[in-house]
Design a protein around this motif. Sequence first.
Motif, short mmCIF file in Angstrom:
data_model
loop_
_atom_site.label_atom_id
_atom_site.label_comp_id
_atom_site.label_asym_id
_atom_site.label_seq_id
_atom_site.Cartn_x
_atom_site.Cartn_y
_atom_site.Cartn_z
N PHE A 47 -37.86 31.47 18.44
CA PHE A 47 -39.36 31.53 18.86
C PHE A 47 -39.70 31.00 20.39
CE2 PHE A 47 -39.29 32.05 14.27
CZ PHE A 47 -40.01 33.46 14.15
N ASP A 48 -39.15 29.60 20.44
CA ASP A 48 -39.66 28.90 21.75
C ASP A 48 -38.41 29.15 22.92
OD1 ASP A 48 -37.75 27.56 20.55
OD2 ASP A 48 -38.24 25.51 20.55
N ARG A 49 -37.38 29.87 22.61
CA ARG A 49 -36.48 30.34 23.53
C ARG A 49 -35.74 29.26 24.02
NH1 ARG A 49 -39.82 35.13 26.81
NH2 ARG A 49 -41.15 35.86 24.93
N ASP A 50 -35.35 28.31 23.39
CA ASP A 50 -34.57 27.13 23.80
C ASP A 50 -33.18 27.22 23.36
OD1 ASP A 50 -34.51 26.74 20.74
OD2 ASP A 50 -35.17 24.68 20.88
N GLY A 51 -32.66 28.43 23.03
CA GLY A 51 -31.38 28.82 22.68
C GLY A 51 -31.15 28.24 21.11
N VAL A 63 -48.80 29.29 6.93
CA VAL A 63 -47.45 29.89 7.64
C VAL A 63 -46.90 28.48 8.49
CG1 VAL A 63 -46.24 31.44 9.15
CG2 VAL A 63 -48.26 32.35 7.88
N TRP A 64 -45.56 28.23 8.35
CA TRP A 64 -44.92 27.19 8.90
C TRP A 64 -43.68 27.41 9.73
CZ3 TRP A 64 -47.14 22.34 7.40
CH2 TRP A 64 -48.25 22.49 6.46
N LEU A 65 -43.78 26.83 10.76
CA LEU A 65 -42.27 27.03 11.62
C LEU A 65 -41.65 25.70 11.62
CD1 LEU A 65 -41.40 28.92 14.04
CD2 LEU A 65 -42.60 27.48 15.60
N TYR A 66 -40.15 26.04 11.47
CA TYR A 66 -39.23 24.94 11.61
C TYR A 66 -38.43 24.96 12.89
CZ TYR A 66 -40.99 24.66 6.69
OH TYR A 66 -41.55 24.40 5.45
N PRO A 67 -38.89 24.38 13.72
CA PRO A 67 -37.96 24.12 15.07
C PRO A 67 -36.47 23.79 14.78
CG PRO A 67 -40.10 23.16 15.58
CD PRO A 67 -39.99 23.34 13.96
N THR A 68 -35.59 24.57 15.19
CA THR A 68 -34.34 24.26 14.99
C THR A 68 -33.63 24.04 13.52
OG1 THR A 68 -34.28 21.81 15.65
CG2 THR A 68 -34.06 23.35 17.48
N LEU A 69 -34.59 24.64 12.50
CA LEU A 69 -34.24 24.37 11.21
C LEU A 69 -34.40 22.80 10.60
CD1 LEU A 69 -30.94 26.55 10.92
CD2 LEU A 69 -33.68 27.28 10.79
N ASP A 70 -35.24 22.17 11.48
CA ASP A 70 -35.30 20.62 11.28
C ASP A 70 -36.50 20.55 10.12
OD1 ASP A 70 -35.66 18.02 11.22
OD2 ASP A 70 -36.14 17.83 13.38
N ALA A 71 -36.00 20.23 8.94
CA ALA A 71 -37.03 20.10 7.71
C ALA A 71 -37.87 18.90 8.08
CB ALA A 71 -36.23 19.42 6.60
N GLY A 72 -37.60 17.80 9.15
CA GLY A 72 -38.62 16.67 9.38
C GLY A 72 -39.79 17.25 10.53
N LYS A 73 -39.59 18.46 11.07
CA LYS A 73 -40.49 18.96 11.93
C LYS A 73 -41.11 20.10 11.72
CE LYS A 73 -40.67 19.09 17.13
NZ LYS A 73 -39.90 19.43 18.40
N ARG A 74 -41.82 20.25 10.67
CA ARG A 74 -42.53 21.57 10.43
C ARG A 74 -43.79 21.45 11.17
NH1 ARG A 74 -44.38 21.43 4.00
NH2 ARG A 74 -46.10 20.09 4.17
N LEU A 75 -44.25 22.68 11.53
CA LEU A 75 -45.51 22.84 12.33
C LEU A 75 -46.17 24.11 11.57
CD1 LEU A 75 -44.01 23.18 15.92
CD2 LEU A 75 -44.90 21.28 14.69
N LYS A 76 -47.57 23.72 11.19
CA LYS A 76 -48.50 24.46 10.66
C LYS A 76 -48.81 25.53 11.88
CE LYS A 76 -51.24 23.19 7.63
NZ LYS A 76 -52.69 22.52 6.70
N GLY A 105 -41.80 40.33 24.23
CA GLY A 105 -40.26 39.66 24.29
C GLY A 105 -40.30 38.60 23.26
N ASP A 106 -41.08 38.23 22.38
CA ASP A 106 -40.96 37.35 21.31
C ASP A 106 -41.21 38.26 20.08
OD1 ASP A 106 -43.67 37.24 21.05
OD2 ASP A 106 -43.72 35.57 22.57
N GLN A 107 -40.60 37.48 18.84
CA GLN A 107 -41.01 38.09 17.55
C GLN A 107 -42.13 37.40 17.13
OE1 GLN A 107 -38.71 40.52 16.05
NE2 GLN A 107 -38.21 40.31 18.04
N PRO A 122 -47.57 32.91 20.07
CA PRO A 122 -47.96 32.75 21.58
C PRO A 122 -47.09 32.21 22.59
CG PRO A 122 -48.37 30.83 20.21
CD PRO A 122 -47.74 32.00 19.26
N LYS A 123 -47.22 32.04 23.91
CA LYS A 123 -46.30 31.81 24.81
C LYS A 123 -45.82 30.32 24.42
CE LYS A 123 -48.03 34.63 28.64
NZ LYS A 123 -48.53 34.50 29.99
N ARG A 124 -46.51 29.44 23.88
CA ARG A 124 -46.09 28.12 23.51
C ARG A 124 -46.16 27.95 21.94
NH1 ARG A 124 -48.76 27.30 28.15
NH2 ARG A 124 -47.88 26.46 29.88
N PRO A 125 -45.12 28.72 21.35
CA PRO A 125 -45.42 28.70 19.99
C PRO A 125 -45.36 27.24 19.04
CG PRO A 125 -43.08 29.31 20.48
CD PRO A 125 -43.96 29.21 21.71
#
Length: 390
Positions: A47-51, A63-76, A105-107, A122-125
């Motif tokens: 989502f954040d296009r960081d590869g 609805v929660w986002l887990y950057p890089t599948l990190d359980a310690g960094k979930r974002l609401k 260009g993003d999902q 958003p552009k900065r998810p």
Amino acid sequence: MTHRLRRSVLLLSLLVSINSPAAWKKHVIQPGTDTRGMVNDVNTSDFDRDGKIDAICSHSGAVWLYPTLDAGKRLKVYEFPKELSGRKLRAGCIHATLMDVDDDGDQDYIGSNNLVFWLECPKRPLENKWTLRIVDDKILGTHCLITADVDRDGKLDLIANSGRASGTPFANSLAWLRVPKKPLSAQEWIRHIFADGDAPGASHYSGFGDLNGDGRGDIAFGAKGGEKFPGGEWFAWWEQPKNPTEFWKKHMLSSKEPGASNIIPVDLNNDGAMDLFASRGHGKGTLWFKGPSFELIDVDPDIIGPHSLAIGDIDGDGDPDAATCGYLATGTSAWYENDGKGQFKKHVIGTGQGSYDIRLVDLDDDGDLDVLLAGHFNQNVVWYENPGKQ
């Protein structure tokens, strides 16, 4: 123990280790200890296009986002209101999918929670809240959301069911929905009911594919049935006409399938004819229908409650395999190795883990497909790492 005996034991242990399949390692993204309600959906995208792959799911009223599948960094990214468009919302969605709705260009996230909605990425998810917009608040009992280019215009559409027998003008029906020209301002999407009232019995999950070889995509569904849901226990497919907005012809595959839930079109035996792999998610067993006559062939009649189903080349040999998981907290996760001719060998991935949603995704970037699960009764999100060739 003599030297010769010790050597024999060592050689036997070595042979066992060589011949034993490698274990699938379990990784936890969302523990079940700090969720409220069941976890029924999970999807992935960068989502954040960081590869790096991120995960997204709904539970605990958000609805929660887990950057890089990190359980310690979930974002609401979005918190559900108590109700929306007159519908009382649950703590999470029953199902969800991804689509680039606004073509930026993003999902974006599409979910079903007593209505169908989408969240604009958003552009900065990772920093900004996601905006909710309505897809359809007239269909009800939407247990499945998948995307496909139904009308062959080069753009993805949404396929959804309206599985409730009452409380909706589209009871026991199936629909495909076209994204409006201006999705950011539209009140709802363009709805096309292709099965009007002829999908009773709690329709569940669907699959899209050209089942009769006419170049047009057809849609298959299963319905679980049971005492509370009369008219179900079937697998069927609907034939797309030349004009997809007109009447679709229903073809019954089998009307004696208690707990029927998932069905996916795919050529399983490499004969050029489309087959279907299916599961009885509210009953027992996985099976396939051999095209073009769609003869029913059991694969695993014993697996309990295989409520999630995915197709992909799990062992990297070039043919489609299948993966599933029982929905109970004591469920078994398994994959079925296809020999390329429609003969399947069962491999157990793990036990003691339930799932309502399953995805085959290369989560560790090692070139093979891993198994991602939304844990349902376990109230977690986990993934099993593919050990590679076995």
